[in-house]
Design a protein around this motif. Structure first.
Motif, PDB file in Angstrom:
ATOM      1  N   ASP A  52       0.831  -1.208   0.000  1.00 20.59           N
ATOM      2  CA  ASP A  52       0.000   0.000   0.000  1.00 20.59           C
ATOM      3  C   ASP A  52       0.864   1.257   0.000  1.00 20.59           C
ATOM      4  OD1 ASP A  52      -2.896  -1.064   0.503  1.00 20.59           O
ATOM      5  OD2 ASP A  52      -1.642  -2.128   1.939  1.00 20.59           O
ATOM      6  N   THR A  53       0.507   2.192  -0.878  1.00 22.36           N
ATOM      7  CA  THR A  53       1.219   3.461  -0.997  1.00 22.36           C
ATOM      8  C   THR A  53       0.201   4.576  -1.205  1.00 22.36           C
ATOM      9  OG1 THR A  53       3.080   2.320  -2.067  1.00 22.36           O
ATOM     10  CG2 THR A  53       3.016   4.717  -2.250  1.00 22.36           C
ATOM     11  N   VAL A  99      -5.741  12.717  -3.615  1.00 22.01           N
ATOM     12  CA  VAL A  99      -4.919  11.945  -2.681  1.00 22.01           C
ATOM     13  C   VAL A  99      -5.409  10.508  -2.777  1.00 22.01           C
ATOM     14  CG1 VAL A  99      -4.216  11.595  -0.288  1.00 22.01           C
ATOM     15  CG2 VAL A  99      -4.544  13.920  -1.173  1.00 22.01           C
ATOM     16  N   LEU A 100      -4.578   9.617  -3.314  1.00 21.75           N
ATOM     17  CA  LEU A 100      -5.001   8.260  -3.639  1.00 21.75           C
ATOM     18  C   LEU A 100      -4.246   7.211  -2.827  1.00 21.75           C
ATOM     19  CD1 LEU A 100      -5.231   8.290  -7.555  1.00 21.75           C
ATOM     20  CD2 LEU A 100      -7.055   8.674  -5.899  1.00 21.75           C
ATOM     21  N   LEU A 101      -4.989   6.234  -2.339  1.00 22.48           N
ATOM     22  CA  LEU A 101      -4.387   5.033  -1.761  1.00 22.48           C
ATOM     23  C   LEU A 101      -4.334   3.982  -2.854  1.00 22.48           C
ATOM     24  CD1 LEU A 101      -3.471   3.173   0.611  1.00 22.48           C
ATOM     25  CD2 LEU A 101      -5.899   2.640   0.947  1.00 22.48           C
ATOM     26  N   ALA A 102      -3.143   3.486  -3.157  1.00 20.67           N
ATOM     27  CA  ALA A 102      -2.965   2.413  -4.134  1.00 20.67           C
ATOM     28  C   ALA A 102      -2.638   1.127  -3.389  1.00 20.67           C
ATOM     29  CB  ALA A 102      -1.844   2.756  -5.117  1.00 20.67           C
ATOM     30  N   SER A 103      -3.465   0.106  -3.595  1.00 23.71           N
ATOM     31  CA  SER A 103      -3.280  -1.191  -2.924  1.00 23.71           C
ATOM     32  C   SER A 103      -2.984  -2.254  -3.972  1.00 23.71           C
ATOM     33  CB  SER A 103      -4.545  -1.565  -2.136  1.00 23.71           C
ATOM     34  OG  SER A 103      -4.856  -0.582  -1.179  1.00 23.71           O
ATOM     35  N   ALA A 134      -5.454  -1.456  -6.986  1.00 25.17           N
ATOM     36  CA  ALA A 134      -6.697  -0.726  -6.737  1.00 25.17           C
ATOM     37  C   ALA A 134      -6.404   0.679  -6.222  1.00 25.17           C
ATOM     38  CB  ALA A 134      -7.554  -1.486  -5.728  1.00 25.17           C
ATOM     39  N   PHE A 135      -7.245   1.641  -6.632  1.00 31.37           N
ATOM     40  CA  PHE A 135      -7.101   3.038  -6.227  1.00 31.37           C
ATOM     41  C   PHE A 135      -8.394   3.537  -5.603  1.00 31.37           C
ATOM     42  CE2 PHE A 135      -4.832   2.793 -10.459  1.00 31.37           C
ATOM     43  CZ  PHE A 135      -3.580   2.550  -9.911  1.00 31.37           C
ATOM     44  N   ARG A 136      -8.260   4.346  -4.554  1.00 33.34           N
ATOM     45  CA  ARG A 136      -9.393   5.071  -3.995  1.00 33.34           C
ATOM     46  C   ARG A 136      -8.878   6.299  -3.259  1.00 33.34           C
ATOM     47  NH1 ARG A 136     -13.081   3.478   0.476  1.00 33.34           N
ATOM     48  NH2 ARG A 136     -13.222   5.740   0.466  1.00 33.34           N
ATOM     49  N   SER A 137      -9.731   7.303  -3.147  1.00 34.62           N
ATOM     50  CA  SER A 137      -9.333   8.528  -2.456  1.00 34.62           C
ATOM     51  C   SER A 137      -9.336   8.332  -0.951  1.00 34.62           C
ATOM     52  CB  SER A 137     -10.287   9.669  -2.817  1.00 34.62           C
ATOM     53  OG  SER A 137     -10.067  10.110  -4.136  1.00 34.62           O
ATOM     54  N   VAL A 138      -8.395   8.993  -0.300  1.00 30.22           N
ATOM     55  CA  VAL A 138      -8.358   9.045   1.153  1.00 30.22           C
ATOM     56  C   VAL A 138      -8.096  10.490   1.570  1.00 30.22           C
ATOM     57  CG1 VAL A 138      -7.595   6.666   1.499  1.00 30.22           C
ATOM     58  CG2 VAL A 138      -5.886   8.464   1.202  1.00 30.22           C
ATOM     59  N   THR A 139      -8.317  10.757   2.842  1.00 33.71           N
ATOM     60  CA  THR A 139      -8.080  12.095   3.376  1.00 33.71           C
ATOM     61  C   THR A 139      -6.909  12.051   4.346  1.00 33.71           C
ATOM     62  OG1 THR A 139     -10.422  12.640   3.212  1.00 33.71           O
ATOM     63  CG2 THR A 139      -9.095  14.018   4.649  1.00 33.71           C
ATOM     64  N   LEU A 140      -5.957  12.959   4.142  1.00 32.31           N
ATOM     65  CA  LEU A 140      -4.799  13.073   5.025  1.00 32.31           C
ATOM     66  C   LEU A 140      -4.746  14.479   5.609  1.00 32.31           C
ATOM     67  CD1 LEU A 140      -1.840  11.319   3.152  1.00 32.31           C
ATOM     68  CD2 LEU A 140      -2.945  10.573   5.243  1.00 32.31           C
TER      69      LEU A 140
END
Length: 597
Positions: free
Chosen positions: A470-471, A490-494, A508-514
């Motif tokens: 995960d990045t 801002v994307l989480l790539a798994s 897989a990609f989805r948006s996350v909040t940081l």
């Protein structure tokens, strides 16, 4: 094959014909229906949750053995959330009840279990429990659970299970996501440890001395049970459902002692069996309230076994954490007193209970987050990383398993298909690549290099490399409308490698909040709800590469002209992707070293 009056049944073919209509029947499915009798109810008139756990475990075991063709034992039972209690009210008979939350004695509990996926020697069984009001013709859900069963060894020979072949779309989705749930089970303990180390979940345990503080010692329960032949299963071991029922019993007593009122079970955090027990064993069951929140409490419960006359020490059989509430006369949760933990282990259990509560809240928020809600992204932190990653990959797999995709256009074997599902529009792009899937997976894994082939990626940099799989990236894209601000994501790539032969590689990609990368006035913040690659190895070194995107408003403008047939930009982009893969196919070792993949 049997035939009666034109109706035919094909018992081993999974499909049977009735009046020339083919009906599919899952070969591992087992159904159990039980009438709720007074002997199944506790003093409150509710169906004993211990009894329900017995029925669940029995049904799931029969399903597992149907697939394995041999004896199976329960390895674990995933988290269970009880949606509705099964209650008998003394005031009115069952046929007068109109409250959907109330299920009376005389109603029927229906349990359905079926194998979702088989691994080497273990398999996941999905269980659905519902209740039926025979007098009103209504049925509603009680709970859903997933259990892991292991095939018992035949002598010294190790059992290797045959694979389960999914047939329907629902089975294909569960089959695919079962691998993700397995990852979560294996990572659960480490997640708790990481949360306690990295997150500020530990609270001050020195509550003020008030009448609303109850010493945890007051809630401690210890009980012993002698395992008799009726408690054993068909293999001679103590029935797993019976052990769970005994554990639920002592946990309920501990919870009820906190405020001198009957407690109602709401959730169970994973039963995990660590070893078997047999007839003649003594089972020591212990329970204590670990922590009390405003309207709920967590009870820790464990089961150990010993044999009279044996010099062996206690054997740890099982542990679980159960959440209880206490209801008032109107059926509403009451405010609970605070708990004062015991020094040492009591404080540790208190902090761990708070950590588990945070994980439950994170998981509930992440998995139940509706796609129509804004923002689509959810906060990321080390505590919920496992669940965000799970949700990220499972959402892509569910999108890929959907049917009714419509082919909109094709150019040089690059296909663009769309799917309208309610108010959502999704698209997928498919292409064949003459390379090994593992090679393509490595080349496409690093999002920072997508700027080399995708004109929609203006800039992409790593925010945080969470782990090997995960990045989190910060992405900037040009605006579709002239004169408008650029967008950022801002994307989480798994990333996932195949769990077994026939599975695809997944990115897989989805948006996350940081909190370190909040929306700014410089860019328009965009969000991705579900996107990514599925990379499936086929014959003759051919690989099918499929890109999916469940289009959000920020993404739709990039693709609508292609869908309408006014442009072939999708073809140009993925032709560039093919050339990019070709350029890098001989530099895999260097590629892995540079990007630490």
């Amino acid at each position: 094959m049997t035939s009666q009056g034109g109706n035919s049944l094909l018992q081993d073919g999974q499909v049977f014909s009735l009046q020339n209509a083919l009906i599919y029947c899952n070969p591992t499915e087992v159904k159990m229906s039980q009438m709720v009798l007074p002997c199944h109810a506790n003093h409150q008139g509710e169906l004993s949750m211990g009894q329900l756990l017995k029925w669940i475990d029995t049904t799931a075991c029969l399903s597992a053995e149907k697939h394995a063709g041999c004896s199976c034992v329960t390895a674990s039972m995933d988290d269970i959330h009880i949606e509705h209690t099964i209650r008998h009210l003394q005031v009115k008979p069952a046929w007068h009840q109109h409250d959907k939350d109330t299920v009376c004695v005389g109603h029927v509990v229906n349990i359905k279990a079926k194998v979702n996926r088989a691994f080497n020697s273990s398999m996941e069984v999905g269980i659905q429990v519902s209740c039926e009001n025979l007098f009103q013709g209504k049925e509603w859900n009680v709970c859903k659970a997933f259990a892991t069963f292991v095939a018992s060894k035949q002598g010294t020979e190790k059992i290797r299970l045959k694979p389960f072949e999914p047939y329907t779309q629902e089975e294909q989705v569960e089959y695919s996501i079962a691998a993700e749930r397995r990852r979560m089970r294996l990572a659960h303990a480490e997640t708790i440890k990481a949360l306690l180390l990295k997150s500020a979940v530990q609270e001050e345990c020195n509550q003020s001395e008030t009448v609303n503080v109850v010493p945890a010692e007051k809630t401690r329960v210890e009980s012993v049970e002698l395992v008799l032949p009726p408690h054993a299963n068909h293999q001679g071991y103590t029935f797993g459902g019976q052990i769970m029922a005994w554990m639920e019993n002592v946990a309920t007593i501990a919870a009820s002692r906190l405020c001198n009122s009957y407690a109602t079970l709401r959730t169970i955090d994973m039963f995990h069996f660590r070893g078997p027990s047999q007839v003649g064993d003594r089972l020591v069951l212990k329970a204590i309230v670990n922590s009390a929140f405003k309207n709920s409490m967590e009870v820790g419960v464990c089961a150990h076994a010993y044999r009279e006359g044996s010099e062996d020490s206690l054997r740890h059989l099982n542990s679980a954490f159960m959440t209880f509430i206490v209801l008032d006369k109107e059926g509403q949760p009451i405010t609970l007193p605070q708990i004062k933990p015991e020094p040492g282990d009591g404080v540790r259990r208190y902090n761990e209970a708070n950590a588990r509560k945070k994980l439950r809240l994170d998981r509930k928020y992440i998995i139940s987050c509706k796609q129509t809600e804004v923002p689509l992204s959810v906060p990321w932190d080390p505590c919920n990383q496992v669940y965000l990653s799970y949700n990220n990959v499972s959402a892509l797999k569910m999108l890929a398993a959907k049917r009714n995709w419509v082919l909109d256009s094709e150019k040089n074997k690059v296909k663009l298909s769309t799917l309208e599902d309610g108010q959502f529009l999704s698209f997928k792009i498919e292409m064949e690549v003459p390379l090994e899937a593992s090679t393509i997976f490595l080349i496409l894994s690093d999002l920072t290099r997508r700027t080399e082939w995708d004109p929609h990626y203006q800039k992409c940099e790593v925010i945080q490399k969470v782990n090997d799989d995960d990045t989190i990236y910060h992405l900037i894209t040009p605006s579709v409308k002239e004169g408008s601000k650029f967008q950022d994501f801002v994307l989480l790539a798994s990333r996932r490698k195949p769990c077994a032969a026939g599975d695809p590689f997944v990115i897989a990609f989805r948006s996350v909040t940081l909190p370190t990368h909040l929306a700014t006035s410089e860019y328009t913040r965009g969000e991705v709800q579900c996107a990514g690659f599925s990379i499936l190895q086929q014959e003759d070194s051919q690989t099918k590469v499929t890109y999916y995107n469940q289009a959000s408003p920020e993404v739709l403008p990039y693709i609508t002209t292609d869908i309408a047939g006014l442009s072939s930009g999708y073809y140009t982009t993925f032709e560039s992707c093919l050339k990019y893969i070709e350029r890098n196919k001989n530099n895999i070792t260097l590629f892995m070293q540079e990007h630490k993949l």
